[in-house]
Design a protein around this motif. Structure first.
Motif, short mmCIF file in Angstrom:
data_model
loop_
_atom_site.label_atom_id
_atom_site.label_comp_id
_atom_site.label_asym_id
_atom_site.label_seq_id
_atom_site.Cartn_x
_atom_site.Cartn_y
_atom_site.Cartn_z
N PRO A 101 0.94 -1.08 0.04
CA PRO A 101 0.01 -0.02 -0.16
C PRO A 101 0.82 1.31 -0.04
CG PRO A 101 0.53 -0.78 2.14
CD PRO A 101 1.04 -1.85 1.31
N LEU A 102 2.22 1.19 0.03
CA LEU A 102 3.05 2.43 0.05
C LEU A 102 3.18 3.26 -0.96
CD1 LEU A 102 5.96 0.86 2.38
CD2 LEU A 102 3.75 1.91 3.15
N ALA A 103 3.07 2.79 -2.19
CA ALA A 103 3.26 3.48 -3.47
C ALA A 103 1.87 4.69 -3.57
CB ALA A 103 3.01 2.70 -4.41
N PRO A 104 0.67 4.25 -3.37
CA PRO A 104 -0.07 5.52 -3.25
C PRO A 104 0.06 6.36 -2.43
CG PRO A 104 -1.12 3.16 -3.44
CD PRO A 104 0.24 2.86 -3.13
N LEU A 105 0.30 6.08 -1.20
CA LEU A 105 0.71 7.01 -0.06
C LEU A 105 1.74 7.87 -0.32
CD1 LEU A 105 0.05 4.90 3.25
CD2 LEU A 105 -1.41 6.78 2.55
N ALA A 106 2.83 7.36 -0.80
CA ALA A 106 3.96 8.09 -1.32
C ALA A 106 3.71 9.03 -2.35
CB ALA A 106 5.07 7.16 -1.88
N ALA A 107 2.78 8.54 -3.39
CA ALA A 107 2.56 9.37 -4.51
C ALA A 107 1.65 10.47 -4.04
CB ALA A 107 1.70 8.71 -5.60
N LEU A 108 0.75 10.31 -3.03
CA LEU A 108 -0.19 11.20 -2.75
C LEU A 108 0.67 12.37 -1.97
CD1 LEU A 108 -3.41 9.28 -2.10
CD2 LEU A 108 -2.91 10.87 -4.08
N PHE A 142 -5.65 10.96 3.77
CA PHE A 142 -4.78 10.01 3.05
C PHE A 142 -5.00 8.54 2.86
CE2 PHE A 142 -2.27 13.80 3.50
CZ PHE A 142 -1.09 13.69 2.45
N LEU A 143 -5.80 7.88 3.96
CA LEU A 143 -6.05 6.69 3.93
C LEU A 143 -7.20 6.41 2.86
CD1 LEU A 143 -6.51 5.77 7.76
CD2 LEU A 143 -4.68 4.86 6.14
N THR A 144 -7.89 7.40 2.72
CA THR A 144 -9.09 7.18 1.81
C THR A 144 -8.64 7.45 0.45
OG1 THR A 144 -10.81 8.21 3.22
CG2 THR A 144 -11.33 8.11 0.90
N GLY A 145 -7.60 8.28 0.34
CA GLY A 145 -6.92 8.59 -0.97
C GLY A 145 -6.16 7.51 -1.79
N ALA A 146 -5.39 6.82 -0.75
CA ALA A 146 -4.34 5.74 -0.98
C ALA A 146 -5.32 4.41 -1.60
CB ALA A 146 -3.71 5.30 0.25
N LEU A 153 -13.62 9.78 -7.72
CA LEU A 153 -12.66 9.40 -8.87
C LEU A 153 -12.21 8.27 -8.63
CD1 LEU A 153 -10.99 12.88 -8.62
CD2 LEU A 153 -11.94 12.02 -10.61
N GLY A 154 -12.16 7.57 -7.35
CA GLY A 154 -11.57 6.20 -7.33
C GLY A 154 -12.60 5.28 -7.99
N LEU A 155 -13.67 5.60 -8.43
CA LEU A 155 -14.56 4.65 -9.13
C LEU A 155 -14.39 4.69 -10.64
CD1 LEU A 155 -18.04 5.23 -7.23
CD2 LEU A 155 -16.10 3.39 -7.00
N THR A 156 -13.37 5.41 -11.22
CA THR A 156 -13.05 5.74 -12.51
C THR A 156 -11.65 5.67 -12.73
OG1 THR A 156 -12.71 7.91 -12.69
CG2 THR A 156 -15.12 7.17 -12.63
N ALA A 157 -11.16 5.23 -13.96
CA ALA A 157 -9.59 5.22 -14.45
C ALA A 157 -9.15 6.66 -14.14
CB ALA A 157 -9.50 4.68 -15.55
N LEU A 158 -10.04 7.85 -14.32
CA LEU A 158 -9.66 9.24 -14.38
C LEU A 158 -8.97 9.38 -12.96
CD1 LEU A 158 -12.37 11.00 -16.19
CD2 LEU A 158 -10.37 10.31 -17.22
N GLY A 159 -9.23 8.64 -11.75
CA GLY A 159 -8.87 8.95 -10.65
C GLY A 159 -7.20 8.84 -10.42
N VAL A 160 -6.59 8.00 -11.40
CA VAL A 160 -5.33 7.95 -11.36
C VAL A 160 -4.53 9.32 -11.47
CG1 VAL A 160 -3.24 6.82 -12.66
CG2 VAL A 160 -5.24 5.62 -12.35
N ALA A 161 -5.27 10.21 -12.23
CA ALA A 161 -4.55 11.45 -12.36
C ALA A 161 -5.31 12.59 -11.35
CB ALA A 161 -4.63 12.02 -13.89
N GLY A 162 -6.69 12.39 -11.35
CA GLY A 162 -7.41 13.43 -10.42
C GLY A 162 -7.26 13.40 -9.13
N ILE A 163 -7.18 12.10 -8.64
CA ILE A 163 -6.88 12.04 -7.20
C ILE A 163 -5.54 12.76 -6.85
CG2 ILE A 163 -6.48 10.55 -5.06
CD1 ILE A 163 -8.51 8.72 -6.24
N PRO A 164 -4.52 12.54 -7.36
CA PRO A 164 -3.02 13.30 -7.05
C PRO A 164 -3.47 14.91 -7.15
CG PRO A 164 -2.56 11.12 -8.22
CD PRO A 164 -4.07 11.40 -8.31
N VAL A 165 -4.11 15.23 -8.25
CA VAL A 165 -4.46 16.65 -8.40
C VAL A 165 -5.14 17.23 -7.21
CG1 VAL A 165 -5.52 18.32 -9.79
CG2 VAL A 165 -4.23 16.36 -10.93
N LEU A 166 -6.05 16.52 -6.79
CA LEU A 166 -6.73 17.11 -5.60
C LEU A 166 -6.07 17.32 -4.39
CD1 LEU A 166 -10.31 15.04 -5.81
CD2 LEU A 166 -9.64 17.49 -6.50
N PHE A 167 -5.08 16.30 -4.32
CA PHE A 167 -4.30 16.28 -3.00
C PHE A 167 -3.22 17.54 -3.27
CE2 PHE A 167 -6.00 12.50 -1.79
CZ PHE A 167 -5.56 12.24 -0.60
N GLY A 168 -2.59 17.77 -4.40
CA GLY A 168 -2.03 18.86 -4.52
C GLY A 168 -2.60 20.06 -4.26
#
Length: 204
Positions: free
Chosen positions: A13-20, A139-143, A83-98
């Motif tokens: 699970p570390l890669a999503p947390l690190a990216a966010l 962060f838990l939700t986002g990962a 966003l986690g329910l679509t493939a767009l979340g791969v880009a959209g979720i990190p943008v939201l965290f930014g």
């Protein structure tokens, strides 16, 4: 190059947390920079607004309503889940965290720009303390949601039959974190008047 070679596994699970975390930190650095580079005219307008607002808060003239506080915290959480329910979340979720990191740092930097070093204390009171509670939940939700979006992207790009991650456990965790966020909202709602008054007394 085959599509299979272009889409690699997303270690969990570390890669999503690190990216966010990286996106949040980058947004924070940019927010602090923009806040510090604010023009004198904008800084003066912000100073006038904050002075009037904190003066009113010190005198007990500011009321905090529950639903605006709840919307402030839940809108990003809901956006991440959707966003986690679509493939767009791969880009959209990190943008939201930014963006969230940018706004948090910009708010604190704005207080410091207006009130000097003394503005850091109300910045911690008004933004840092609430973040201490909502950030772990976000962060838990986002990962988890970023991982789900990544699985959807792999299924789309590779036309694979990789199992979908939306299991009862997936939704149970989101429900638990949603309940925890509601507790955070309640605490912030109850503490906001005290924090506003304390912040006003420190800088005025």
């Amino acid at each position: 190059m085959k599509r299979r070679d272009m889409i690699v596994d997303f270690p969990r699970p570390l890669a999503p947390l690190a990216a966010l975390s990286a996106c949040f930190l980058l947004g924070g650095v940019l927010g602090a920079a923009f806040g510090g580079l604010m023009s004198d005219a904008c800084a003066q307008e912000l100073a006038d607004y904050l002075t009037a607002y904190l003066t009113l808060a010190r005198e007990g003239g500011v009321t905090v309503e529950f639903w605006p506080v709840a919307w402030e915290q839940f809108r990003l959480l809901l956006a991440v889940i959707l966003l986690g329910l679509t493939a767009l979340g791969v880009a959209g979720i990190p943008v939201l965290f930014g963006v969230r990191g940018f706004l948090l740092a910009f708010s604190v930097a704005g207080l410091c720009r207006v009130f000097g070093a003394a503005g850091l204390v109300p910045g911690v009171f008004l933004f840092g303390l609430p973040a201490f509670f909502w950030a772990p939940i976000l962060f838990l939700t986002g990962a988890q949601c970023l991982n789900g979006a990544w699985v959807l992207l792999r299924r789309l790009m590779l036309e694979s039959r990789e199992p979908l991650p939306f299991t009862p456990t997936y939704w149970g965790r989101l429900g638990l974190w949603g309940a925890a966020m509601m507790v955070c909202v309640m605490l912030e709602y109850l503490a906001a008047p005290v924090l506003l008054t304390a912040a006003a007394k420190l800088v005025l």
